[in-house]
Design an enzyme around this catalytic site. Sequence first.
Site, PDB file in Angstrom:
ATOM      1  N   ASP A  93       0.841  -1.202   0.000  1.00 14.07           N
ATOM      2  CA  ASP A  93       0.000   0.000   0.000  1.00 14.07           C
ATOM      3  C   ASP A  93       0.873   1.248   0.000  1.00 14.07           C
ATOM      4  OD1 ASP A  93      -1.884   1.966   0.478  1.00 14.07           O
ATOM      5  OD2 ASP A  93      -2.332   1.320   2.522  1.00 14.07           O
ATOM      6  N   GLY A  94       1.095   1.800  -1.200  1.00 14.26           N
ATOM      7  CA  GLY A  94       1.901   3.016  -1.305  1.00 14.26           C
ATOM      8  C   GLY A  94       1.115   4.167  -1.925  1.00 14.26           C
ATOM      9  N   LYS A  95      -0.106   3.868  -2.384  1.00 18.30           N
ATOM     10  CA  LYS A  95      -0.956   4.870  -3.055  1.00 18.30           C
ATOM     11  C   LYS A  95      -0.120   5.666  -4.059  1.00 18.30           C
ATOM     12  CE  LYS A  95      -3.983   5.066   0.935  1.00 18.30           C
ATOM     13  NZ  LYS A  95      -3.218   4.102   1.762  1.00 18.30           N
ATOM     14  N   ARG A  96       0.622   4.925  -4.894  1.00 19.20           N
ATOM     15  CA  ARG A  96       1.592   5.535  -5.793  1.00 19.20           C
ATOM     16  C   ARG A  96       0.935   6.114  -7.037  1.00 19.20           C
ATOM     17  NH1 ARG A  96       5.408   5.734  -2.038  1.00 19.20           N
ATOM     18  NH2 ARG A  96       6.788   3.946  -1.931  1.00 19.20           N
ATOM     19  N   THR A 120      -1.622  -0.345  -4.158  1.00 18.27           N
ATOM     20  CA  THR A 120      -2.675   0.681  -4.146  1.00 18.27           C
ATOM     21  C   THR A 120      -2.156   1.858  -4.951  1.00 18.27           C
ATOM     22  OG1 THR A 120      -1.841   1.628  -2.079  1.00 18.27           O
ATOM     23  CG2 THR A 120      -3.625   0.008  -1.898  1.00 18.27           C
TER      24      THR A 120
END
Length: 271
Positions: A93-96, A120
């Site tokens: 989960d890095g919301k990259r 993510t």
Amino acid sequence: MDFQQKLLDITEKNHSILCIGLDIDRDKIPRFLFNSCGDPFFEFNRSIIDYTKDLVCAYKLNMAFYEVLGKKGMEVLEKTIRYIPDNIVVILDGKRNDIGNTARKYAQSVFETFHADAATINPYLGIDGVIPFLEYKGRCSFILCRTSNPSAVEFQDLKISKTPLYQIIAMKIKEWNHFGSCGAVVGATYPKELKKIRSILGEDIPILIPGVGKQGGDVENAVKNGTNKDGEMAIINSSRSIIFAGDKEDFAERSREKAMLLRDEINRYRR
Ligand code: OMP
């Protein structure tokens, strides 16, 4: 193996759509671990995994909690991902996201360097920042659609030709899924929106649903509104309320108890 098949297999084997978030936090990890072992962060994760691996379909590792530890954090991240049994889904989960050229490096990092099954990602830059992730067929990219936080309304409810932005994102996710590797992130704290998003996405696109536990999202609504008609294709995440359930030597047993309670509650509402 294809992500969706892996998810279905582990959901069936462990009778679970629960994901535990391994959001290690130096301030909340049991103190005794820092005196009793050389690698307290990994030992913490190892114990939680040992005690919960038969109760979950996935583990989610939020990059923030590892990046903040610098070089050591990257080592713990790698070791933890290697330690997670192969049949359990790993979500990084890095919301990259970024311009295409940079997004390609982010995607390579998640899927090739760290060998995660899923990422993510943030759709704000549009399709050219998303494609580098979606091109990893057989993996899953969970695209932020309706986030769980109070300020989610600030942008995500803005209307464009009468349709709120979060619904437009859901339609885009459906369209982009011609790659077969899309998922959506929708907070359990917005059950009405979750129901609407599931109806837009159809039956096959997995939804990652954080926000139960510490953030107060309702489990029954998360399950009923987020799963497909078979009670599948949803992954319900809880981090702090499970992993920090205890701070003594028996912390992992306490986590197991919490995880079992939540898994059973979730299963009560699955069709
Ligand atoms: P707890 O609130 O401790 O269960 O943690 C929630 C986890 O899910 C954290 O890693 C958050 O960063 C993440 N998350 C949200 O809480 N809300 C969102 O809208 C999206 C995510 C996420 O993408 O996982």
